[in-house]
Design a protein around this motif. Structure first.
Motif, mmCIF file in Angstrom:
data_model
loop_
_atom_site.group_PDB
_atom_site.id
_atom_site.type_symbol
_atom_site.label_atom_id
_atom_site.label_comp_id
_atom_site.label_asym_id
_atom_site.label_seq_id
_atom_site.Cartn_x
_atom_site.Cartn_y
_atom_site.Cartn_z
ATOM 1 N N PRO A 1 63.313 8.793 35.169
ATOM 2 C CA PRO A 1 62.439 9.047 36.311
ATOM 3 C C PRO A 1 61.428 7.926 36.545
ATOM 4 C CG PRO A 1 61.625 10.231 34.395
ATOM 5 C CD PRO A 1 62.828 9.440 33.948
ATOM 6 N N TYR B 1 57.725 7.897 38.461
ATOM 7 C CA TYR B 1 56.762 8.848 39.019
ATOM 8 C C TYR B 1 55.736 8.160 39.908
ATOM 9 C CZ TYR B 1 58.570 12.067 35.484
ATOM 10 O OH TYR B 1 59.378 12.859 34.722
ATOM 11 N N ASN B 2 55.441 8.795 41.045
ATOM 12 C CA ASN B 2 54.355 8.408 41.955
ATOM 13 C C ASN B 2 54.349 6.918 42.304
ATOM 14 O OD1 ASN B 2 53.194 11.126 41.894
ATOM 15 N ND2 ASN B 2 52.559 10.624 39.806
ATOM 16 N N SER C 1 63.540 1.663 42.933
ATOM 17 C CA SER C 1 63.806 2.282 41.638
ATOM 18 C C SER C 1 65.175 1.816 41.147
ATOM 19 C CB SER C 1 63.776 3.811 41.758
ATOM 20 O OG SER C 1 64.015 4.427 40.519
ATOM 21 N N GLN D 1 56.866 11.759 44.868
ATOM 22 C CA GLN D 1 56.410 12.281 43.571
ATOM 23 C C GLN D 1 57.255 11.715 42.443
ATOM 24 O OE1 GLN D 1 56.079 16.590 43.317
ATOM 25 N NE2 GLN D 1 56.670 16.562 41.164
ATOM 26 N N SER D 2 58.575 11.659 42.645
ATOM 27 C CA SER D 2 59.447 11.094 41.620
ATOM 28 C C SER D 2 60.790 10.710 42.210
ATOM 29 C CB SER D 2 59.657 12.083 40.463
ATOM 30 O OG SER D 2 60.331 13.243 40.904
ATOM 31 N N THR E 1 64.489 10.088 40.352
ATOM 32 C CA THR E 1 65.101 10.264 39.037
ATOM 33 C C THR E 1 66.594 10.025 39.111
ATOM 34 O OG1 THR E 1 63.447 11.956 38.494
ATOM 35 C CG2 THR E 1 65.394 11.825 37.081
ATOM 36 N N ASP F 1 58.590 18.808 37.194
ATOM 37 C CA ASP F 1 59.516 18.171 36.261
ATOM 38 C C ASP F 1 58.912 18.330 34.870
ATOM 39 O OD1 ASP F 1 60.338 16.029 34.485
ATOM 40 O OD2 ASP F 1 61.152 14.939 36.188
ATOM 41 N N ASN G 1 55.693 16.226 35.030
ATOM 42 C CA ASN G 1 55.648 15.181 36.058
ATOM 43 C C ASN G 1 55.263 13.832 35.456
ATOM 44 O OD1 ASN G 1 56.234 17.230 37.896
ATOM 45 N ND2 ASN G 1 54.079 17.564 38.390
ATOM 46 N N GLY G 2 55.774 13.587 34.230
ATOM 47 C CA GLY G 2 55.550 12.319 33.570
ATOM 48 C C GLY G 2 54.237 12.186 32.837
#
Length: 322
Positions: free
Chosen positions: A11, A13-14, A21, A146-147, A149, A274, A289-290
């Protein structure tokens, strides 16, 4: 306490927008990409590109482009050798709302990209170029992420990417054509969920739960259980009606002392989440969320007897992986 992702689960995140990615080891059939985000009220358009390079002007195997101008629509396309291909449009059943969160899942099939939005099939875009050329997911426009993945990717050597403060990602080294496919992800499983943990809970194993909390939801729980003794080694219980997250164990017919202390509560009705639970030698390490959320010391000593994962309550699951 550093965040360590599960094997084959990577993932980001933010990230700031625009963002890229990486797809670790390249794209192949059986993988999936989850994108959780929010559409701002002022949105006009945003795009998710499965790009064949890390720079502007790279070929794009899949261009996914929701447009909020006039009649809402989603445009699908590809970009190759400096030219756009023929557009494909979906104008009915627009799944995005300004001011609302969304979850977009792209399942990589041999024949095309299967795009699901908010848990429902949305569109299939047939491959126009080899999927193996895709190197990253590039997101631009009026959207907050938000993410992002990648599920099912990863490197045989190096153990996957390392995560640095501020969300930076360091890529591992890996030999070509020797990338294992992650085993056992469950996409959109029903609730209640019961999964068998083959071999029991061993140290340095990560369990991932992705889902959505519907409006009006009161609570949900995740249990690590021994079916032989009918005991619960870890009961992770999100109580939305109390604004608390309770951790406990059920041993020898009795509940133990509750643990509730946490620096923040990330669980909100109407939002996606998450959870990663990593088993250590002496404790569970929980990330949401990480972000580091809590630790829980083992009260059930024989970890290999913990052979079941139970999930229940007011929750919609999008992924369970371990």
């Amino acid at each position: 306490m550093a965040f360590v992702p599960a094997q084959g689960y990577y993932p980001l995140y933010n990230p700031p927008i625009p963002c890229r990615s990486p797809i670790y080891g390249g794209l192949r059939a059986g993988m999936a990409v989850y994108i959780n985000g929010m559409i701002p009220h002022h949105a006009n358009t945003f795009a998710v590109n499965f790009s064949c390079g890390q720079y502007d002007g790279s070929d794009i195997a899949l261009h996914f482009n929701p447009r909020f101008q006039g009649k809402d629509s989603v445009v699908f396309n590809s970009f190759q050798s400096g030219n756009w291909g023929g557009e494909e449009n979906r104008k009915d059943g627009f799944a995005f709302r300004k001011g609302s969160p969304f979850e977009m899942v792209v399942l990589i099939n041999p024949g095309g990209f299967q795009v699901n939005v908010n848990g429902a099939p949305f569109y299939e875009f047939r491959h126009r170029m080899p999927m193996e050329r895709v190197e990253c997911v590039h997101v631009t426009g009026d959207v907050t992420i938000q993410s992002i993945t990648t599920v099912g990717g990863g490197a045989l050597m190096g153990g996957g990417p390392s995560y640095q403060p501020g969300g930076a990602v360091t890529l591992p080294a890996y030999p070509s054509m020797s990338l294992p496919v992650m085993g056992g992800p469950m996409y959109n499983p029903p609730v209640p969920y019961l999964g068998n943990i083959h071999g029991g809970v061993t140290p340095k194993r990560t369990f991932v739960v992705k889902g959505f909390i519907p409006q009006g939801g009161q609570s949900f729980h995740i249990n690590f259980k021994s079916t032989a003794t009918n005991e619960i080694a870890l009961h992770f219980n999100v109580r939305l009606n109390e604004g608390a997250v309770v951790r406990n164990s059920f041993l020898r017919g009795n509940w133990g002392n509750e643990e509730r202390v946490a620096n923040f509560n990330p669980f909100i009705p109407g939002q996606y989440f998450d959870i990663s639970i990593r088993t250590g030698n002496g404790r569970y390490k929980v990330f949401v969320n990480g972000q580091q959320f809590c630790e829980y010391k083992h009260r059930f000593a024989n970890l290999q007897m913990i052979n079941a994962l139970e999930i229940g309550g007011n929750i919609v699951l999008s992924l369970v992986q371990f």
